[in-house]
Design a protein around this motif. Structure first.
Motif, mmCIF file in Angstrom:
data_model
loop_
_atom_site.group_PDB
_atom_site.id
_atom_site.type_symbol
_atom_site.label_atom_id
_atom_site.label_comp_id
_atom_site.label_asym_id
_atom_site.label_seq_id
_atom_site.Cartn_x
_atom_site.Cartn_y
_atom_site.Cartn_z
ATOM 1 N N THR A 1 0.931 -1.316 0.003
ATOM 2 C CA THR A 1 -0.050 -0.087 -0.063
ATOM 3 C C THR A 1 0.732 1.191 -0.078
ATOM 4 O OG1 THR A 1 -1.769 -1.091 1.135
ATOM 5 C CG2 THR A 1 -1.745 1.186 1.249
ATOM 6 N N SER A 2 1.722 1.251 0.850
ATOM 7 C CA SER A 2 2.625 2.512 0.876
ATOM 8 C C SER A 2 3.533 2.688 -0.346
ATOM 9 C CB SER A 2 3.630 2.665 2.317
ATOM 10 O OG SER A 2 4.578 1.664 2.236
ATOM 11 N N MET A 3 3.970 1.348 -0.836
ATOM 12 C CA MET A 3 4.783 1.834 -1.982
ATOM 13 C C MET A 3 4.001 2.131 -3.116
ATOM 14 S SD MET A 3 8.054 0.684 -3.032
ATOM 15 C CE MET A 3 8.831 -0.560 -2.188
ATOM 16 N N ASN A 4 2.867 1.534 -3.414
ATOM 17 C CA ASN A 4 2.171 2.125 -4.492
ATOM 18 C C ASN A 4 1.477 3.500 -4.201
ATOM 19 O OD1 ASN A 4 1.957 -0.266 -6.353
ATOM 20 N ND2 ASN A 4 0.947 -1.231 -4.904
ATOM 21 N N ALA A 5 1.320 3.954 -3.203
ATOM 22 C CA ALA A 5 0.742 5.350 -2.889
ATOM 23 C C ALA A 5 2.292 6.244 -3.231
ATOM 24 C CB ALA A 5 0.401 5.350 -1.421
ATOM 25 N N ALA A 6 3.192 6.080 -2.769
ATOM 26 C CA ALA A 6 4.411 6.785 -2.935
ATOM 27 C C ALA A 6 4.752 6.770 -4.668
ATOM 28 C CB ALA A 6 5.499 6.175 -2.283
ATOM 29 N N LEU A 7 4.831 5.715 -5.102
ATOM 30 C CA LEU A 7 4.950 5.629 -7.047
ATOM 31 C C LEU A 7 4.076 6.627 -7.490
ATOM 32 C CD1 LEU A 7 6.037 2.040 -6.998
ATOM 33 C CD2 LEU A 7 7.464 4.170 -7.584
ATOM 34 N N LYS A 8 2.631 6.422 -6.933
ATOM 35 C CA LYS A 8 1.468 7.281 -7.880
ATOM 36 C C LYS A 8 1.678 8.740 -7.457
ATOM 37 C CE LYS A 8 -3.449 7.871 -8.173
ATOM 38 N NZ LYS A 8 -4.597 7.293 -7.605
ATOM 39 N N ASP A 9 1.967 9.105 -6.193
ATOM 40 C CA ASP A 9 2.277 10.527 -5.927
ATOM 41 C C ASP A 9 3.484 11.096 -6.670
ATOM 42 O OD1 ASP A 9 1.811 12.809 -4.111
ATOM 43 O OD2 ASP A 9 3.693 12.402 -3.427
ATOM 44 N N PHE A 10 4.592 10.337 -6.748
ATOM 45 C CA PHE A 10 5.880 10.637 -7.371
ATOM 46 C C PHE A 10 5.501 10.883 -8.742
ATOM 47 C CE2 PHE A 10 10.078 9.701 -8.989
ATOM 48 C CZ PHE A 10 10.863 10.843 -8.494
ATOM 49 N N SER A 11 4.767 9.886 -9.457
ATOM 50 C CA SER A 11 4.685 9.794 -10.936
ATOM 51 C C SER A 11 3.598 10.891 -11.047
ATOM 52 C CB SER A 11 4.027 8.663 -11.169
ATOM 53 O OG SER A 11 2.848 8.438 -10.823
ATOM 54 N N THR A 12 2.851 11.462 -10.299
ATOM 55 C CA THR A 12 1.771 12.471 -10.853
ATOM 56 C C THR A 12 2.282 14.057 -10.190
ATOM 57 O OG1 THR A 12 0.379 12.187 -8.912
ATOM 58 C CG2 THR A 12 -0.244 10.774 -10.899
ATOM 59 N N THR A 13 3.142 14.089 -9.255
ATOM 60 C CA THR A 13 3.301 15.306 -8.774
ATOM 61 C C THR A 13 4.742 15.769 -9.137
ATOM 62 O OG1 THR A 13 4.123 14.776 -6.537
ATOM 63 C CG2 THR A 13 1.904 15.204 -6.856
ATOM 64 N N VAL A 14 5.577 15.063 -9.031
ATOM 65 C CA VAL A 14 7.031 15.459 -9.722
ATOM 66 C C VAL A 14 7.054 15.664 -11.324
ATOM 67 C CG1 VAL A 14 9.523 14.692 -9.504
ATOM 68 C CG2 VAL A 14 7.877 14.472 -7.711
ATOM 69 N N LYS A 15 7.704 16.812 -11.556
ATOM 70 C CA LYS A 15 7.965 16.999 -13.155
ATOM 71 C C LYS A 15 9.293 16.857 -13.410
ATOM 72 C CE LYS A 15 3.618 18.026 -13.314
ATOM 73 N NZ LYS A 15 3.147 16.718 -13.606
ATOM 74 N N GLY A 16 9.748 17.020 -14.603
ATOM 75 C CA GLY A 16 11.068 17.076 -14.957
ATOM 76 C C GLY A 16 11.668 15.359 -14.960
ATOM 77 N N LEU B 1 14.504 12.257 -7.093
ATOM 78 C CA LEU B 1 14.609 10.679 -6.881
ATOM 79 C C LEU B 1 13.911 10.264 -5.558
ATOM 80 C CD1 LEU B 1 18.235 11.449 -7.169
ATOM 81 C CD2 LEU B 1 18.015 8.845 -6.925
ATOM 82 N N LEU B 2 12.967 9.293 -6.069
ATOM 83 C CA LEU B 2 12.330 8.591 -4.871
ATOM 84 C C LEU B 2 12.914 7.467 -4.360
ATOM 85 C CD1 LEU B 2 9.781 8.194 -3.051
ATOM 86 C CD2 LEU B 2 8.980 6.875 -5.049
ATOM 87 N N ILE B 3 13.299 7.512 -3.005
ATOM 88 C CA ILE B 3 14.138 6.207 -2.488
ATOM 89 C C ILE B 3 13.100 5.802 -1.615
ATOM 90 C CG2 ILE B 3 16.251 5.462 -1.059
ATOM 91 C CD1 ILE B 3 17.459 8.044 -2.099
ATOM 92 N N LYS B 4 12.673 4.488 -1.848
ATOM 93 C CA LYS B 4 11.594 3.871 -0.708
ATOM 94 C C LYS B 4 11.817 2.318 -0.763
ATOM 95 C CE LYS B 4 7.228 3.558 0.520
ATOM 96 N NZ LYS B 4 7.160 3.442 2.351
ATOM 97 N N GLY B 5 11.897 1.805 0.539
ATOM 98 C CA GLY B 5 12.138 0.491 0.818
ATOM 99 C C GLY B 5 12.024 0.187 2.165
ATOM 100 N N SER B 6 12.021 -1.064 2.517
ATOM 101 C CA SER B 6 11.812 -1.530 4.076
ATOM 102 C C SER B 6 13.021 -1.087 4.788
ATOM 103 C CB SER B 6 11.547 -2.916 4.006
ATOM 104 O OG SER B 6 10.216 -3.587 3.997
#
Length: 132
Positions: free
Chosen positions: A23-38, A113-118
């Motif tokens: 859940t947190s991984m998919n939320a982070a990826l969705k937010d990153f892909s839709t809000t970060v430009k460049g 960069l999005l850095i996400k992991g356990s």
């Protein structure tokens, strides 16, 4: 290490290396892909403690990454390595130290960069690349 935003020159890091689950991984990826430009780079570490669901959940994350159009993808850990199998362009590393060594020689610039992991993957070690 929970959604910290760090800036090092022309690089912005979003560090979320405290916890990761589907859940947190998919939320982070969705937010990153839709809000970060460049230029966008993702570094994802294994989601630990998923038991028998691990391969299915890691594969689902790769599907989300594949469809997001990121400029560069780095994966860290045995679980991502087991499901990558050429299904998308990504660089895989067995552990955070191996990726850190690679990034020291090939440091990303002009990117977010999005850095996400356990927590057990230790992705916070990657900060040393930009702190030098």
């Amino acid at each position: 290490m929970r959604s910290q935003i760090l800036r090092y020159g022309d690089v912005t890091l979003i560090l979320d290396a405290y916890n990761a689950n589907p859940t947190s991984m998919n939320a982070a990826l969705k937010d990153f892909s839709t809000t970060v430009k460049g230029h966008r780079t993702v570094i994802l570490g294994d989601m630990l403690e998923l038991g028998e669901h691990s391969r299915r959940e890691h594969s689902a994350v790769l599907d989300a990454v594949k469809n997001a159009g990121f400029d560069a993808v780095y994966l860290v850990g045995r679980e991502f390595g087991a499901v990558l199998d050429g299904q998308m362009p990504a660089e895989w590393f067995g552990d955070a130290e191996a990726l850190r060594a690679h990034l020291m020689k090939h440091k990303p610039a002009e990117t977010t960069l999005l850095i996400k992991g356990s927590r057990g993957i230790g992705l916070e070690k990657l900060l040393a690349v930009w702190q030098m």
